[in-house]
Design a protein around this motif. Sequence first.
Motif, mmCIF file in Angstrom:
data_model
loop_
_atom_site.group_PDB
_atom_site.id
_atom_site.type_symbol
_atom_site.label_atom_id
_atom_site.label_comp_id
_atom_site.label_asym_id
_atom_site.label_seq_id
_atom_site.Cartn_x
_atom_site.Cartn_y
_atom_site.Cartn_z
ATOM 1 N N ALA A 1 -6.491 5.835 8.507
ATOM 2 C CA ALA A 1 -7.637 4.941 8.676
ATOM 3 C C ALA A 1 -8.927 5.605 8.202
ATOM 4 O O ALA A 1 -9.972 4.954 8.132
ATOM 5 C CB ALA A 1 -7.778 4.526 10.134
ATOM 6 N N SER B 1 -12.288 -3.810 7.563
ATOM 7 C CA SER B 1 -10.969 -4.435 7.747
ATOM 8 C C SER B 1 -10.393 -4.794 6.377
ATOM 9 O O SER B 1 -10.496 -5.943 5.908
ATOM 10 C CB SER B 1 -11.090 -5.690 8.623
ATOM 11 O OG SER B 1 -11.569 -5.362 9.904
ATOM 12 N N TRP B 2 -9.808 -3.792 5.722
ATOM 13 C CA TRP B 2 -9.238 -3.995 4.400
ATOM 14 C C TRP B 2 -7.996 -4.876 4.479
ATOM 15 O O TRP B 2 -7.167 -4.735 5.377
ATOM 16 C CB TRP B 2 -8.872 -2.657 3.781
ATOM 17 C CG TRP B 2 -10.058 -1.843 3.378
ATOM 18 C CD1 TRP B 2 -10.772 -0.999 4.187
ATOM 19 C CD2 TRP B 2 -10.675 -1.822 2.103
ATOM 20 N NE1 TRP B 2 -11.804 -0.443 3.486
ATOM 21 C CE2 TRP B 2 -11.768 -0.927 2.197
ATOM 22 C CE3 TRP B 2 -10.428 -2.460 0.892
ATOM 23 C CZ2 TRP B 2 -12.596 -0.664 1.114
ATOM 24 C CZ3 TRP B 2 -11.248 -2.194 -0.187
ATOM 25 C CH2 TRP B 2 -12.318 -1.305 -0.064
ATOM 26 N N LEU C 1 -7.605 -4.222 -0.820
ATOM 27 C CA LEU C 1 -6.975 -3.130 -1.555
ATOM 28 C C LEU C 1 -5.673 -3.685 -2.117
ATOM 29 O O LEU C 1 -4.713 -3.926 -1.382
ATOM 30 C CB LEU C 1 -6.688 -1.935 -0.645
ATOM 31 C CG LEU C 1 -5.962 -0.767 -1.299
ATOM 32 C CD1 LEU C 1 -6.808 -0.160 -2.415
ATOM 33 C CD2 LEU C 1 -5.606 0.304 -0.280
ATOM 34 N N TRP D 1 0.827 -1.202 0.000
ATOM 35 C CA TRP D 1 0.000 0.000 0.000
ATOM 36 C C TRP D 1 0.865 1.257 0.000
ATOM 37 O O TRP D 1 1.923 1.291 0.654
ATOM 38 C CB TRP D 1 -0.871 0.035 1.241
ATOM 39 C CG TRP D 1 -1.977 -0.972 1.274
ATOM 40 C CD1 TRP D 1 -2.279 -1.891 0.319
ATOM 41 C CD2 TRP D 1 -2.910 -1.157 2.336
ATOM 42 N NE1 TRP D 1 -3.345 -2.646 0.708
ATOM 43 C CE2 TRP D 1 -3.769 -2.220 1.945
ATOM 44 C CE3 TRP D 1 -3.112 -0.555 3.565
ATOM 45 C CZ2 TRP D 1 -4.807 -2.669 2.754
ATOM 46 C CZ3 TRP D 1 -4.150 -0.993 4.374
ATOM 47 C CH2 TRP D 1 -4.988 -2.043 3.963
ATOM 48 N N TRP E 1 -10.051 6.513 5.336
ATOM 49 C CA TRP E 1 -10.668 6.027 4.100
ATOM 50 C C TRP E 1 -11.305 4.647 4.244
ATOM 51 O O TRP E 1 -12.031 4.187 3.354
ATOM 52 C CB TRP E 1 -9.627 5.955 2.985
ATOM 53 C CG TRP E 1 -8.469 5.035 3.291
ATOM 54 C CD1 TRP E 1 -7.331 5.367 3.957
ATOM 55 C CD2 TRP E 1 -8.358 3.654 2.961
ATOM 56 N NE1 TRP E 1 -6.488 4.269 4.068
ATOM 57 C CE2 TRP E 1 -7.103 3.210 3.453
ATOM 58 C CE3 TRP E 1 -9.175 2.750 2.290
ATOM 59 C CZ2 TRP E 1 -6.658 1.887 3.304
ATOM 60 C CZ3 TRP E 1 -8.730 1.441 2.139
ATOM 61 C CH2 TRP E 1 -7.488 1.031 2.645
ATOM 62 N N ARG E 2 -11.063 3.980 5.360
ATOM 63 C CA ARG E 2 -11.443 2.570 5.477
ATOM 64 C C ARG E 2 -12.918 2.351 5.819
ATOM 65 O O ARG E 2 -13.414 1.237 5.693
ATOM 66 C CB ARG E 2 -10.557 1.875 6.513
ATOM 67 C CG ARG E 2 -9.074 2.023 6.205
ATOM 68 C CD ARG E 2 -8.205 1.178 7.090
ATOM 69 N NE ARG E 2 -6.792 1.541 6.943
ATOM 70 C CZ ARG E 2 -5.776 0.793 7.339
ATOM 71 N NH1 ARG E 2 -6.011 -0.371 7.927
ATOM 72 N NH2 ARG E 2 -4.527 1.198 7.170
ATOM 73 N N ARG E 3 -13.613 3.386 6.257
ATOM 74 C CA ARG E 3 -15.034 3.284 6.581
ATOM 75 C C ARG E 3 -15.320 2.195 7.604
ATOM 76 O O ARG E 3 -16.364 1.531 7.562
ATOM 77 C CB ARG E 3 -15.873 3.015 5.316
ATOM 78 C CG ARG E 3 -15.738 4.057 4.228
ATOM 79 C CD ARG E 3 -16.225 5.412 4.685
ATOM 80 N NE ARG E 3 -16.330 6.343 3.570
ATOM 81 C CZ ARG E 3 -16.538 7.641 3.708
ATOM 82 N NH1 ARG E 3 -16.654 8.150 4.945
ATOM 83 N NH2 ARG E 3 -16.637 8.424 2.662
ATOM 84 N N SER F 1 -14.033 -10.130 3.505
ATOM 85 C CA SER F 1 -13.402 -8.836 3.767
ATOM 86 C C SER F 1 -13.029 -8.185 2.441
ATOM 87 O O SER F 1 -12.792 -8.886 1.450
ATOM 88 C CB SER F 1 -12.152 -8.998 4.644
ATOM 89 O OG SER F 1 -11.204 -9.836 4.016
#
Length: 209
Positions: A115, A122-123, A151, A107, A117-119, A148
Amino acid sequence: MNSHSDTSTAPFWVDGDYDRDYASDGVSRYGAYVRDRLDTTFAECWDDGDSPAFRLAEFAAAAWRTATGPVMAPGYIRCHSRVLGAQVERSTWDGSLIASVSLVAPWPAELARSAGWRRGLSWRDWPTELRGEGHDFVHPSERDVTESPFLQASLALTFPVPLDRMPSAPAGPRRDVVGRARQTVQVLAAELNYIVRPVLDVLDGRRPR
Protein backbone atom coordinates in the motif's frame (compact mmCIF):
# COMPACT_ATOMS: atom_id res chain seq x y z
CA MET A 1 -13.67 -5.61 -28.01
CA ASN A 2 -16.53 -7.95 -27.37
CA SER A 3 -16.54 -11.69 -26.86
CA HIS A 4 -19.40 -13.96 -27.90
CA SER A 5 -20.73 -16.93 -25.97
CA ASP A 6 -19.31 -19.62 -28.26
CA THR A 7 -15.93 -17.90 -28.62
CA SER A 8 -15.61 -16.27 -25.20
CA THR A 9 -12.39 -18.11 -24.35
CA ALA A 10 -10.65 -17.62 -27.71
CA PRO A 11 -8.33 -14.64 -28.11
CA PHE A 12 -9.15 -14.27 -31.84
CA TRP A 13 -11.78 -15.51 -34.24
CA VAL A 14 -13.23 -14.69 -37.67
CA ASP A 15 -16.71 -13.17 -37.55
CA GLY A 16 -17.95 -14.54 -40.86
CA ASP A 17 -21.64 -13.96 -40.13
CA TYR A 18 -21.28 -10.23 -39.50
CA ASP A 19 -18.92 -9.94 -42.44
CA ARG A 20 -21.52 -11.40 -44.79
CA ASP A 21 -24.63 -9.82 -43.28
CA TYR A 22 -23.26 -6.27 -43.40
CA ALA A 23 -21.36 -6.48 -46.69
CA SER A 24 -21.99 -3.60 -49.08
CA ASP A 25 -21.62 -6.02 -51.99
CA GLY A 26 -23.75 -8.70 -50.31
CA VAL A 27 -20.75 -11.03 -50.10
CA SER A 28 -18.03 -9.79 -47.72
CA ARG A 29 -17.14 -6.55 -45.93
CA TYR A 30 -13.58 -7.77 -45.64
CA GLY A 31 -13.40 -8.51 -49.34
CA ALA A 32 -14.43 -4.94 -50.15
CA TYR A 33 -11.75 -3.55 -47.83
CA VAL A 34 -9.10 -5.77 -49.42
CA ARG A 35 -10.02 -4.70 -52.95
CA ASP A 36 -9.94 -1.04 -51.93
CA ARG A 37 -6.37 -1.47 -50.65
CA LEU A 38 -4.73 -3.41 -53.47
CA ASP A 39 -2.69 -0.35 -54.48
CA THR A 40 -1.90 0.81 -50.93
CA THR A 41 -1.79 -1.69 -48.05
CA PHE A 42 -1.05 -4.62 -50.38
CA ALA A 43 1.16 -2.72 -52.83
CA GLU A 44 4.46 -4.21 -51.61
CA CYS A 45 3.21 -7.80 -51.93
CA TRP A 46 3.76 -7.98 -55.68
CA ASP A 47 7.47 -7.09 -55.94
CA ASP A 48 9.03 -9.75 -58.19
CA GLY A 49 12.46 -9.01 -56.74
CA ASP A 50 11.49 -10.41 -53.36
CA SER A 51 11.64 -14.05 -52.30
CA PRO A 52 8.38 -16.05 -52.00
CA ALA A 53 8.79 -16.14 -48.20
CA PHE A 54 9.28 -12.38 -48.09
CA ARG A 55 6.18 -11.76 -50.22
CA LEU A 56 4.17 -14.21 -48.12
CA ALA A 57 5.11 -12.43 -44.88
CA GLU A 58 4.25 -9.07 -46.43
CA PHE A 59 0.91 -10.39 -47.69
CA ALA A 60 0.04 -11.97 -44.33
CA ALA A 61 0.81 -8.72 -42.52
CA ALA A 62 -1.31 -6.72 -44.98
CA ALA A 63 -4.21 -9.20 -44.73
CA TRP A 64 -4.18 -9.03 -40.91
CA ARG A 65 -3.84 -5.24 -40.84
CA THR A 66 -6.88 -4.93 -43.09
CA ALA A 67 -8.94 -7.40 -41.04
CA THR A 68 -8.49 -5.56 -37.74
CA GLY A 69 -8.95 -2.09 -36.30
CA PRO A 70 -8.57 0.72 -36.96
CA VAL A 71 -9.05 -0.24 -40.63
CA MET A 72 -12.19 -2.30 -40.00
CA ALA A 73 -14.50 -1.46 -37.11
CA PRO A 74 -15.78 -3.92 -36.13
CA GLY A 75 -13.05 -6.09 -37.51
CA TYR A 76 -13.28 -9.20 -39.63
CA ILE A 77 -11.07 -10.62 -36.89
CA ARG A 78 -12.73 -10.23 -33.51
CA CYS A 79 -10.88 -10.31 -30.20
CA HIS A 80 -11.45 -11.29 -26.59
CA SER A 81 -11.98 -8.24 -24.38
CA ARG A 82 -8.60 -8.84 -22.70
CA VAL A 83 -6.88 -8.20 -26.04
CA LEU A 84 -5.82 -4.56 -26.16
CA GLY A 85 -4.10 -4.86 -29.50
CA ALA A 86 -2.65 -7.39 -31.94
CA GLN A 87 -0.27 -6.59 -34.77
CA VAL A 88 1.31 -8.92 -37.31
CA GLU A 89 4.24 -7.44 -39.22
CA ARG A 90 7.09 -8.54 -41.45
CA SER A 91 10.39 -8.35 -39.61
CA THR A 92 12.84 -5.80 -41.02
CA TRP A 93 15.64 -8.01 -39.68
CA ASP A 94 15.12 -11.13 -41.77
CA GLY A 95 11.71 -10.83 -43.46
CA SER A 96 10.00 -13.32 -41.16
CA LEU A 97 6.59 -12.75 -39.56
CA ILE A 98 6.32 -11.32 -36.04
CA ALA A 99 3.22 -10.92 -33.87
CA SER A 100 2.79 -8.46 -31.02
CA VAL A 101 -0.19 -8.92 -28.69
CA SER A 102 -1.05 -6.89 -25.58
CA LEU A 103 -3.43 -8.22 -22.93
CA VAL A 104 -5.26 -6.80 -19.92
CA ALA A 105 -3.53 -8.22 -16.84
CA PRO A 106 -4.00 -8.10 -13.06
CA TRP A 107 -1.71 -5.99 -10.92
CA PRO A 108 1.75 -7.44 -10.31
CA ALA A 109 1.86 -9.25 -6.95
CA GLU A 110 4.37 -6.76 -5.54
CA LEU A 111 2.01 -3.85 -6.15
CA ALA A 112 -1.11 -5.73 -5.08
CA ARG A 113 0.48 -6.62 -1.70
CA SER A 114 1.84 -3.16 -0.98
CA ALA A 115 0.00 0.00 0.00
CA GLY A 116 3.05 2.23 0.25
CA TRP A 117 2.90 3.42 -3.35
CA ARG A 118 -0.78 4.39 -3.24
CA ARG A 119 -0.34 7.73 -1.42
CA GLY A 120 -3.62 7.13 0.37
CA LEU A 121 -5.53 7.05 -2.91
CA SER A 122 -8.14 4.40 -3.79
CA TRP A 123 -6.56 3.04 -6.96
CA ARG A 124 -8.82 0.93 -9.17
CA ASP A 125 -8.04 -1.89 -11.59
CA TRP A 126 -9.38 -2.19 -15.16
CA PRO A 127 -13.11 -1.39 -15.20
CA THR A 128 -15.59 -3.78 -16.76
CA GLU A 129 -19.02 -3.44 -18.34
CA LEU A 130 -21.82 -5.98 -18.72
CA ARG A 131 -22.11 -6.82 -22.40
CA GLY A 132 -24.10 -9.74 -23.70
CA GLU A 133 -23.64 -12.71 -21.40
CA GLY A 134 -20.53 -11.50 -19.58
CA HIS A 135 -18.36 -8.60 -18.50
CA ASP A 136 -15.86 -7.02 -20.88
CA PHE A 137 -12.80 -5.01 -19.92
CA VAL A 138 -13.03 -1.36 -20.95
CA HIS A 139 -10.94 1.77 -20.60
CA PRO A 140 -12.03 4.10 -17.80
CA SER A 141 -14.19 7.00 -18.91
CA GLU A 142 -13.21 10.61 -18.26
CA ARG A 143 -15.83 10.69 -15.53
CA ASP A 144 -14.35 7.54 -13.94
CA VAL A 145 -10.93 9.15 -13.75
CA THR A 146 -12.30 12.25 -12.03
CA GLU A 147 -13.62 9.99 -9.26
CA SER A 148 -10.57 7.74 -8.69
CA PRO A 149 -7.17 6.92 -10.21
CA PHE A 150 -6.62 3.73 -12.23
CA LEU A 151 -3.64 1.42 -12.45
CA GLN A 152 -4.15 -0.57 -15.65
CA ALA A 153 -1.62 -3.37 -16.00
CA SER A 154 -0.98 -5.18 -19.28
CA LEU A 155 1.19 -7.92 -20.75
CA ALA A 156 3.09 -7.64 -24.02
CA LEU A 157 3.66 -10.85 -26.00
CA THR A 158 6.01 -10.70 -28.98
CA PHE A 159 6.73 -13.89 -30.90
CA PRO A 160 7.48 -15.32 -34.36
CA VAL A 161 4.66 -16.70 -36.49
CA PRO A 162 5.54 -19.70 -38.71
CA LEU A 163 4.83 -19.33 -42.40
CA ASP A 164 4.73 -23.01 -43.32
CA ARG A 165 0.98 -23.37 -42.71
CA MET A 166 0.04 -20.22 -44.61
CA PRO A 167 -1.51 -20.45 -48.07
CA SER A 168 0.84 -19.11 -50.73
CA ALA A 169 0.63 -15.41 -51.50
CA PRO A 170 -1.14 -14.39 -54.72
CA ALA A 171 1.13 -13.77 -57.68
CA GLY A 172 -0.41 -10.37 -58.35
CA PRO A 173 -3.20 -7.96 -57.40
CA ARG A 174 -5.76 -9.65 -59.63
CA ARG A 175 -5.09 -13.27 -58.59
CA ASP A 176 -7.81 -14.19 -56.05
CA VAL A 177 -6.43 -11.79 -53.47
CA VAL A 178 -9.64 -11.73 -51.43
CA GLY A 179 -9.93 -15.50 -51.14
CA ARG A 180 -6.26 -15.88 -50.25
CA ALA A 181 -6.46 -13.04 -47.71
CA ARG A 182 -9.42 -14.68 -45.99
CA GLN A 183 -7.59 -18.00 -45.77
CA THR A 184 -4.49 -16.25 -44.47
CA VAL A 185 -6.17 -14.40 -41.61
CA GLN A 186 -7.93 -17.61 -40.55
CA VAL A 187 -4.55 -19.33 -40.28
CA LEU A 188 -3.07 -16.33 -38.50
CA ALA A 189 -5.89 -16.34 -35.94
CA ALA A 190 -5.19 -20.02 -35.23
CA GLU A 191 -1.44 -19.40 -34.93
CA LEU A 192 -1.92 -16.49 -32.54
CA ASN A 193 -4.47 -18.45 -30.52
CA TYR A 194 -1.96 -21.27 -30.10
CA ILE A 195 0.42 -18.92 -28.29
CA VAL A 196 -1.95 -16.47 -26.64
CA ARG A 197 -4.78 -18.73 -25.49
CA PRO A 198 -2.84 -20.51 -22.71
CA VAL A 199 -1.87 -17.11 -21.28
CA LEU A 200 -5.47 -15.94 -21.51
CA ASP A 201 -6.68 -19.12 -19.80
CA VAL A 202 -4.40 -18.50 -16.82
CA LEU A 203 -5.46 -14.85 -16.56
CA ASP A 204 -9.12 -15.94 -16.59
CA GLY A 205 -8.57 -18.68 -14.02
CA ARG A 206 -8.80 -21.67 -16.37
CA ARG A 207 -6.42 -24.56 -16.93
CA PRO A 208 -4.28 -23.77 -19.99
CA ARG A 209 -5.14 -25.74 -23.11
